[in-house]
Write an enzyme that holds these catalytic residues in place. Structure first.
Site, mmCIF file in Angstrom:
data_model
loop_
_atom_site.group_PDB
_atom_site.id
_atom_site.type_symbol
_atom_site.label_atom_id
_atom_site.label_comp_id
_atom_site.label_asym_id
_atom_site.label_seq_id
_atom_site.Cartn_x
_atom_site.Cartn_y
_atom_site.Cartn_z
ATOM 1 N N ASN A 149 0.836 -1.192 0.000
ATOM 2 C CA ASN A 149 0.000 0.000 0.000
ATOM 3 C C ASN A 149 0.879 1.254 0.000
ATOM 4 O O ASN A 149 2.044 1.188 0.377
ATOM 5 C CB ASN A 149 -0.914 -0.004 1.229
ATOM 6 C CG ASN A 149 -2.065 -0.967 1.073
ATOM 7 O OD1 ASN A 149 -2.658 -1.067 0.005
ATOM 8 N ND2 ASN A 149 -2.381 -1.707 2.128
ATOM 9 N N CYS A 170 -4.825 -7.226 -3.660
ATOM 10 C CA CYS A 170 -5.340 -6.973 -2.311
ATOM 11 C C CYS A 170 -6.306 -8.096 -1.977
ATOM 12 O O CYS A 170 -6.811 -8.781 -2.867
ATOM 13 C CB CYS A 170 -6.048 -5.620 -2.282
ATOM 14 S SG CYS A 170 -6.695 -5.115 -0.669
ATOM 15 N N HIS A 171 -6.555 -8.330 -0.687
ATOM 16 C CA HIS A 171 -7.471 -9.406 -0.295
ATOM 17 C C HIS A 171 -8.784 -8.884 0.271
ATOM 18 O O HIS A 171 -9.567 -9.633 0.837
ATOM 19 C CB HIS A 171 -6.802 -10.339 0.725
ATOM 20 C CG HIS A 171 -6.011 -9.631 1.766
ATOM 21 N ND1 HIS A 171 -4.669 -9.850 1.956
ATOM 22 C CD2 HIS A 171 -6.360 -8.689 2.662
ATOM 23 C CE1 HIS A 171 -4.235 -9.083 2.940
ATOM 24 N NE2 HIS A 171 -5.246 -8.383 3.377
ATOM 25 N N HIS A 200 -9.768 -0.604 -1.989
ATOM 26 C CA HIS A 200 -10.291 -0.235 -0.677
ATOM 27 C C HIS A 200 -11.584 0.567 -0.760
ATOM 28 O O HIS A 200 -12.122 0.967 0.265
ATOM 29 C CB HIS A 200 -9.249 0.531 0.153
ATOM 30 C CG HIS A 200 -8.136 -0.340 0.629
ATOM 31 N ND1 HIS A 200 -7.085 0.146 1.382
ATOM 32 C CD2 HIS A 200 -7.885 -1.648 0.468
ATOM 33 C CE1 HIS A 200 -6.243 -0.834 1.653
ATOM 34 N NE2 HIS A 200 -6.708 -1.935 1.103
ATOM 35 N N TYR A 257 -11.883 7.026 4.612
ATOM 36 C CA TYR A 257 -11.898 7.429 3.211
ATOM 37 C C TYR A 257 -13.033 8.400 2.905
ATOM 38 O O TYR A 257 -13.085 8.976 1.819
ATOM 39 C CB TYR A 257 -12.072 6.208 2.293
ATOM 40 C CG TYR A 257 -11.049 5.132 2.486
ATOM 41 C CD1 TYR A 257 -9.746 5.429 2.856
ATOM 42 C CD2 TYR A 257 -11.385 3.785 2.298
ATOM 43 C CE1 TYR A 257 -8.813 4.433 3.046
ATOM 44 C CE2 TYR A 257 -10.455 2.784 2.473
ATOM 45 C CZ TYR A 257 -9.166 3.110 2.854
ATOM 46 O OH TYR A 257 -8.240 2.124 3.030
#
Length: 495
Positions: A149, A170-171, A200, A257
């Site tokens: 990241n 990404c998971h 994300h 975010y």
């Protein structure tokens, strides 16, 4: 000839162990050459010992090398996996602590927000160095699989400025899928989905149980009646209600975010849950990372013993890397969610941005599903982050302090809390604190230091709205033992 797979940042030992174990579950990859590299000799030595133990315990023909010299590790590599954390915990601590002085309370701070943007400034010069080495010494056409990241910023820089075929991994999508299945009370293998957006901030735009479409109201009801998720995922549930779609990311991630859930200190507690850091704790990932490092260094023999167990392909994880390499090398098709240039994948996001969306991998490469359209509300939140990321990438490549400050100013959460004057001083303070990892700003640091000496913006020493102290190794050991006991008894922590 066996394939060479290089891992940069192999000192992230637990993750390296997982990735290598997954790779070696593939029969066609068991004669691979695994090249490990890290700037920390001690961690690199531990990673090498663990990987060699896996190979020896399973009688595999795998070749394992550990190189402090990154270029030597990358020689002839067909795949390069990036797991680095540039600046380590020292730099990361300032990503969390300095914004707190200006009222910005982050849970993770590794994607956008003030911490994530500065993290990107540290990463991009390193990413470009990695790409230069890949172009010069790796196998022609080598692929970079980036796990580090901030995902979008790193991948954007590698593709546009590094000149290397890069896929960001990404998971979050897999984790959210497992959670949705649990909330609905259905087996995971019966739940199909299409997920698309940006890393994300990816959205489950289509959910189907055995072919039946799951409507918003059914999903809301499932989460609200769940005894655990109803408490831990308050931000995600609220966003689901208002936007109509569930987001991939954890409560703590998502809350930072957006401009609505962490801007007033007295309201943060309403939206988070303190049962685990990932649900919104102030600086939660920093605390977790610090405890994990201390715990690992103390409990390394136990990790080594675990590495001596036989590999079980049935326990292979759903981390993308091994599945991508398997698909490219064998032709067995793999469906996953990947971070790549948009270029028409999502119709209502810019063509140049990095999106995370559905694709398929086989011998012919990565083929993304195109012409997807995000719901307008989801697209709007993604677009705000994309604009921040675009400015952050360009600032990181050029060393443009003014553009960096504009990037932070336009961040949704920072903009909801800070005035322009506060942002300008906060960024100067972060530049000075992180100067050792910001070579592109070397000429600008003296001026930033001078401005700080004349700074007029008042700050405060604030731990945040929901901070916990870092636990000692003994406390972590006790908590780990308690979790194992409850797991053996079939109980949930806090139940």
């Amino acid at each position: 000839m066996s394939v060479t797979i290089a891992i940069i940042g192999a000192g992230s030992i637990g993750f390296t162990k997982k990735l290598v174990s997954d790779i070696l579950c593939v029969p066609e990859l068991r004669d691979a050459r695994i090249a490990l590299t890290d700037i920390n000799p001690r961690n690199l030595a531990m990673a090498e010992e663990i990987v060699r133990r896996i190979v020896e315990a399973n009688g595999l023909p795998t070749t394992v090398v550990a190189e402090g010299d990154r270029r030597r590790a990358l020689e002839g590599a067909r795949y390069v996996i990036n797991c680095t954390r540039i600046g380590g915990l020292e730099a990361y601590a300032s990503d969390i602590q300095i914004p707190l002085k200006y009222g910005v309370d982050q849970c993770v701070g590794d994607t956008i927000c003030a911490g994530g943007i500065l993290y990107g400034q540290r990463n991009v010069p390193a990413i470009l160095d990695f790409c230069r080495d890949i172009r010069e010494v790796a196998e022609p056409g080598a692929r970079l699989l980036n796990y580090a990241n901030p995902m979008a910023i790193n991948t954007w820089a590698a593709i546009d400025h590094g000149g290397v075929d890069t896929i960001g991994l990404c998971h979050g999508v897999q984790n959210g899928w497992r959670q949705i299945a649990s909330a609905l009370g259905v087996p995971r293998e019966e739940l199909d989905y299409i997920c698309t957006g940006i890393n994300h901030q990816t959205w489950y735009v289509d959910l189907r149980h055995n072919g039946r479409h799951i409507e918003k109201d059914e999903l809301v009801a499932a989460f609200e009646r769940h005894p655990v998720f109803s408490q831990q995922e308050k931000v995600r549930i609220d966003v689901l209600k208002r936007f109509g779609f569930y987001s991939t990311e954890s409560n703590g991630h998502l809350s930072e975010y957006l401009p609505w859930y962490r801007k007033r200190p007295d309201e943060i507690g309403r939206w988070i849950d303190m049962s685990d850091w990932i649900h919104g704790e102030t600086g939660g990932y920093l605390r977790y990372s610090t405890e994990s490092r201390n715990w690992f260094e103390t409990d390394f023999p136990a990790f080594l013993e675990e590495a001596g167990q036989r590999l079980d392909p049935a326990r292979r994880t759903d981390e993308h890397a091994s599945h991508i390499i398997e698909a490219l090398e064998t032709g067995r098709t793999y469906r996953g969610h990947f971070n790549v240039k948009n270029r028409g994948i999502i119709t209502n996001l810019p063509a140049d941005c990095i999106v995370e969306s559905t694709g398929f991998v086989d011998r012919f490469g990565l083929n993304m599903v195109s012409d997807l359209t995000l719901p307008l509300g989801c697209a709007a939140t993604c677009q705000a982050s994309v604009d921040v990321q675009r400015m952050a990438v360009r600032a990181a490549v050029t060393g443009d302090v003014d553009l960096l400050k504009l990037s932070v100013l336009h961040d949704p959460l920072v903009g909801a809390i800070c005035s322009p004057e506060e942002v300008w001083q906060m960024v100067d303070e972060m530049l000075v604190a992180q100067a050792a990892w910001l070579p592109q700003y070397a000429d600008a640091i003296p001026a930033a230091r001078e401005r700080l000496s004349r700074g007029t913006v008042p700050t405060r020493q604030w731990a945040g709205a929901a901070r916990r102290e870092v636990r000692s190794v003994e406390e972590v050991r006790e908590a780990t033992a308690a979790r194992r006991t409850m797991g053996a008894l079939g109980q949930r922590p806090g139940a």
